[in-house]
Each structure stands twice: as C-alpha cells, then as structure tokens.
Design an enzyme around this catalytic site. Structure first.
Site, PDB file in Angstrom:
ATOM      1  N   ARG A   9     -17.519   3.486  81.783  1.00  0.00           N
ATOM      2  CA  ARG A   9     -17.177   2.261  81.057  1.00  0.00           C
ATOM      3  C   ARG A   9     -17.958   2.115  79.757  1.00  0.00           C
ATOM      4  NH1 ARG A   9     -16.980  -2.842  84.708  1.00  0.00           N
ATOM      5  NH2 ARG A   9     -15.598  -3.487  83.036  1.00  0.00           N
ATOM      6  N   CYS A  10     -18.896   3.015  79.506  1.00  0.00           N
ATOM      7  CA  CYS A  10     -19.758   2.960  78.325  1.00  0.00           C
ATOM      8  C   CYS A  10     -19.252   3.946  77.272  1.00  0.00           C
ATOM      9  CB  CYS A  10     -21.191   3.305  78.730  1.00  0.00           C
ATOM     10  SG  CYS A  10     -22.317   3.522  77.340  1.00  0.00           S
ATOM     11  N   GLY A  11     -18.993   3.455  76.075  1.00  0.00           N
ATOM     12  CA  GLY A  11     -18.509   4.309  74.991  1.00  0.00           C
ATOM     13  C   GLY A  11     -19.486   5.407  74.623  1.00  0.00           C
ATOM     14  N   ARG A  14     -19.252   8.042  77.284  1.00  0.00           N
ATOM     15  CA  ARG A  14     -18.006   8.815  77.159  1.00  0.00           C
ATOM     16  C   ARG A  14     -18.093   9.798  75.990  1.00  0.00           C
ATOM     17  NH1 ARG A  14     -15.683   3.689  77.871  1.00  0.00           N
ATOM     18  NH2 ARG A  14     -15.049   3.660  75.681  1.00  0.00           N
TER      19      ARG A  14
END
Length: 114
Positions: A9-11, A14
């Site tokens: 969920r963390c950019g 990712r």
C-alpha cells in the site's frame, strides 16, 4: 539474496520493489504487515541498518502519536512497539547479506545493491 520488507500500500515500497525486480537479482518479498517480524528479527535488522530503534519508527503514525510519542522509551520498548504494531516500521527495508538500508531513495538503493 536480497530481501525487501514490503508494504504494497506504500508507493515508496512499490517503487523500490519495482527497482529491485529490474536488477535481475534474486529477491524475497517479506510482507511484514502479514508476517510480523519478531523482536529478534528487528534487532538483527537494526544491527544491519546500523541505526537506533527510534530511527526505524514512523513517528507520524497515529498509533505512535497516541500511544508512545510522549513517553521516554528505552530501545527495547521501542522495538517491542514495532513488534506489537508493525505499521510503525519505516519502509521499505532492503537487506542484502550483512547490511540493510531503508529503501526510500532509489539512488541509494542502486548504490547499495551494486
């Protein structure tokens, strides 16, 4: 083998994972919010990062602010807070051999993986 402690969920996490995938090096994804690291795991990670436990804390997380921020905690208490609430762990963490890095800056990750 490279390990990445990853939160999908963390950019930043990712982006780091996508970068690691492009290196064509073997890697393992550790979904630390599902497979919570133990107290001992975190101590080892902190040693590899060569930082104090407070430096691995996401100090803007609501759980930290509401439950821990105003307390004068010892290192072991901070580690236990991360065990109890893994969302407090800064991410992503990239581990290779005996060293680790918080992989928020891809240029630093590139240098680290060379």
């Amino acid at each position: 083998m490279i390990q990445i402690y990853h939160n999908p969920r963390c950019g930043k996490s990712r982006n780091c994972l996508a970068f690691i995938e492009q290196t064509n090096q073997p890697y393992e994804i550790i979904p630390y919010l599902i497979e919570n690291p133990s107290f001992e795991d975190l101590k080892i990670i902190l040693e590899k990062l060569n930082i104090k436990p407070i430096q691995l804390i996401r100090i803007k997380e609501k759980i930290w602010i509401e439950n821990y921020k105003s307390k004068n905690l010892q290192d072991n208490e901070i580690i236990q807070a991360m065990v109890d609430h893994p969302i407090l762990i800064e991410r992503p963490i990239v581990v290779k051999d005996k060293k680790a890095i918080i992989g928020r800056d891809l240029d630093e990750v590139a240098s680290f993986l060379e």
